[in-house]
Scaffold this active site. Structure first.
Site, PDB file in Angstrom:
ATOM      1  N   CYS A 298      10.344  -2.123  -4.818  1.00  0.00           N
ATOM      2  CA  CYS A 298      11.023  -1.040  -4.091  1.00  0.00           C
ATOM      3  C   CYS A 298      12.352  -1.474  -3.468  1.00  0.00           C
ATOM      4  O   CYS A 298      13.390  -0.829  -3.659  1.00  0.00           O
ATOM      5  CB  CYS A 298      10.094  -0.452  -3.032  1.00  0.00           C
ATOM      6  SG  CYS A 298       9.633  -1.579  -1.688  1.00  0.00           S
ATOM      7  N   HIS A 346       7.642  -0.120   2.391  1.00  0.00           N
ATOM      8  CA  HIS A 346       8.152   0.578   1.206  1.00  0.00           C
ATOM      9  C   HIS A 346       9.447   1.310   1.550  1.00  0.00           C
ATOM     10  O   HIS A 346       9.682   1.689   2.701  1.00  0.00           O
ATOM     11  CB  HIS A 346       7.118   1.580   0.684  1.00  0.00           C
ATOM     12  CG  HIS A 346       7.454   2.109  -0.677  1.00  0.00           C
ATOM     13  ND1 HIS A 346       7.360   1.348  -1.826  1.00  0.00           N
ATOM     14  CD2 HIS A 346       7.911   3.322  -1.082  1.00  0.00           C
ATOM     15  CE1 HIS A 346       7.728   2.075  -2.868  1.00  0.00           C
ATOM     16  NE2 HIS A 346       8.079   3.268  -2.441  1.00  0.00           N
ATOM     17  N   HIS A 358      12.396   6.044  -6.358  1.00  0.00           N
ATOM     18  CA  HIS A 358      11.852   4.781  -5.843  1.00  0.00           C
ATOM     19  C   HIS A 358      11.013   4.084  -6.913  1.00  0.00           C
ATOM     20  O   HIS A 358      10.627   4.683  -7.920  1.00  0.00           O
ATOM     21  CB  HIS A 358      11.018   5.022  -4.580  1.00  0.00           C
ATOM     22  CG  HIS A 358       9.716   5.732  -4.822  1.00  0.00           C
ATOM     23  ND1 HIS A 358       8.547   5.397  -4.167  1.00  0.00           N
ATOM     24  CD2 HIS A 358       9.387   6.762  -5.653  1.00  0.00           C
ATOM     25  CE1 HIS A 358       7.569   6.192  -4.573  1.00  0.00           C
ATOM     26  NE2 HIS A 358       8.046   7.029  -5.458  1.00  0.00           N
TER      27      HIS A 358
END
Length: 383
Positions: A298, A346, A358
């Protein structure tokens, strides 16, 4: 008169094996019964699909957190390795200078010996530590200026190489610690991911179908919230444009028309480059610790996307969240970074309309998704 009972002989006590056998049989029967009951006892209740979903999601979140620790340790290890390499190179160069200075001293010593100079002079020149001779001031007085400069140069180079060697040793110790932390983080990620895969592998086909249905419901709810945000943002933008038009007496430039201030235009251009890069990565696999170009985790994706726009941001989510300006969810603009979970494990790139691009998790590819799919921690605008 003594009691008669005192003259009676005690009766012999007779043991019977019957009760003992009876007790043994009863004990065996009891053990057998308990063993049968234990074998027949109902197994621990199987977790519900909802519980499995929650557990798997939590394991992936923990793996994400461990991935950030891995990224942090790897970054520290890489930096420390570069520092150690530079120090060792400098030590090697400095050692060569020490040797050059030593050769110069040796030449002076040889010349003095040939000319009948004093033996202590040669000893002074060739010693590993000529400092011990400095108290003999009469010896220094006999040296020519160039000889004294050679000695001073030798002492300087020797002191510097000793200092750099000490720094190299210290840096190597730090590097060893960073490498140990890197191995620990890597093992932690692998453990969490293995546990999640094991849980999923035990599901039947019917249970997997139910889990997929739960995922669809979760995604649908997240998309509904994204649509609500998009609607609110569109209304807010329209209102801002109306007010700007009124303030300009009907001749002002509308917000977002592309002819705003230079700063706004620059930010918009960067955001466009960020999103263009992110869109081009859609479909590439998530791989923890990866920074592209074939795969990403990420924060690796967000770092690479902003680098494509000419902006360097840190490697981990924990550092990226501290870059730029904090932004409320309602004020998000394309290119902003959205962070998730309380442990900030994240991050995604806001695309607009409540959606983001993402790199989700192992087994998934870079994709577009609602920012409400996970609990939002906060958002920042890097530039």
């Amino acid at each position: 008169m003594p009691a008669l009972a005192s003259h009676r002989k005690p009766r012999p006590r007779v043991r019977s094996t019957v009760p003992a056998v009876g007790l043994t049989s009863a004990a065996l029967a009891s053990v057998t019964l308990l063993s049968s009951q234990s074998a027949m006892a109902a197994p621990a209740p199987k977790p519900s699909i909802e519980e499995v979903q929650k557990k798997v999601d939590d394991l992936y979140r923990q793996a994400g957190n461990a991935t950030q620790k891995y990224n942090q340790s790897k970054e520290a290890t890489d930096k420390q390795k570069s520092k150690v390499d530079a120090l060792l190179d400098e030590v090697a160069k400095r050692t060569e200078k020490v040797n050059d200075a030593r050769r110069t001293l040796g030449n002076y010593a040889a010349a003095q010996y040939r000319n009948g100079g004093l033996a202590p002079t040669a000893t002074f020149f060739l010693a590993d530590d000529p400092q011990s001779f400095f108290d003999q001031t009469h010896l220094m007085d006999r040296m020519a200026e160039r000889q004294q400069q050679a000695v001073a140069n030798f002492r300087t180079q020797q002191a510097k190489v000793s200092k750099q060697r000490a720094q190299a040793v210290e840096s190597l110790e730090t590097l060893t610690e960073s490498q140990a932390a890197l191995r620990t983080s890597k093992q932690d990620v692998q453990t969490k991911l293995t546990e999640a895969r094991t849980l999923l592998s035990k599901l039947t086909a019917e249970e997997k179908a139910r889990l997929a249905e739960l995922e669809r419901k979760k995604e649908a709810e997240a998309e509904r919230k994204a649509a609500e945000l998009a609607k609110k943002q569109a209304a807010a933008k329209k209102e801002a444009e109306r007010k700007a038009k009124e303030a300009g007496g009907g001749s002002g430039t509308e917000t977002g028309s592309g002819s705003g201030t230079g700063s706004d235009s620059s930010a918009s251009t960067k955001a466009e480059k960020v999103l263009a890069f992110a869109r081009a990565q859609i479909g590439k696999p998530y791989v923890w610790g990866a920074t592209g170009p074939a795969s990403y985790d990420c924060s690796g994706l967000t770092q690479a996307a902003w680098k494509a726009a000419g902006v360097d941001i840190p490697r981990t989510t924990w550092d990226q969240v501290n870059v730029g300006t904090r932004i409320a969810t309602a004020d998000l603009q394309p290119g902003d970074l959205v962070f998730f979970y309380d442990d900030i494990s994240h991050v995604g790139i806001y695309k607009g309309d409540g959606m983001m691009i993402h790199a989700p998790k192992p087994g998934a590819n870079v994709r577009e998704e609602s920012i409400y799919y996970m609990p939002i921690y906060g958002s920042v605008r890097p530039a």
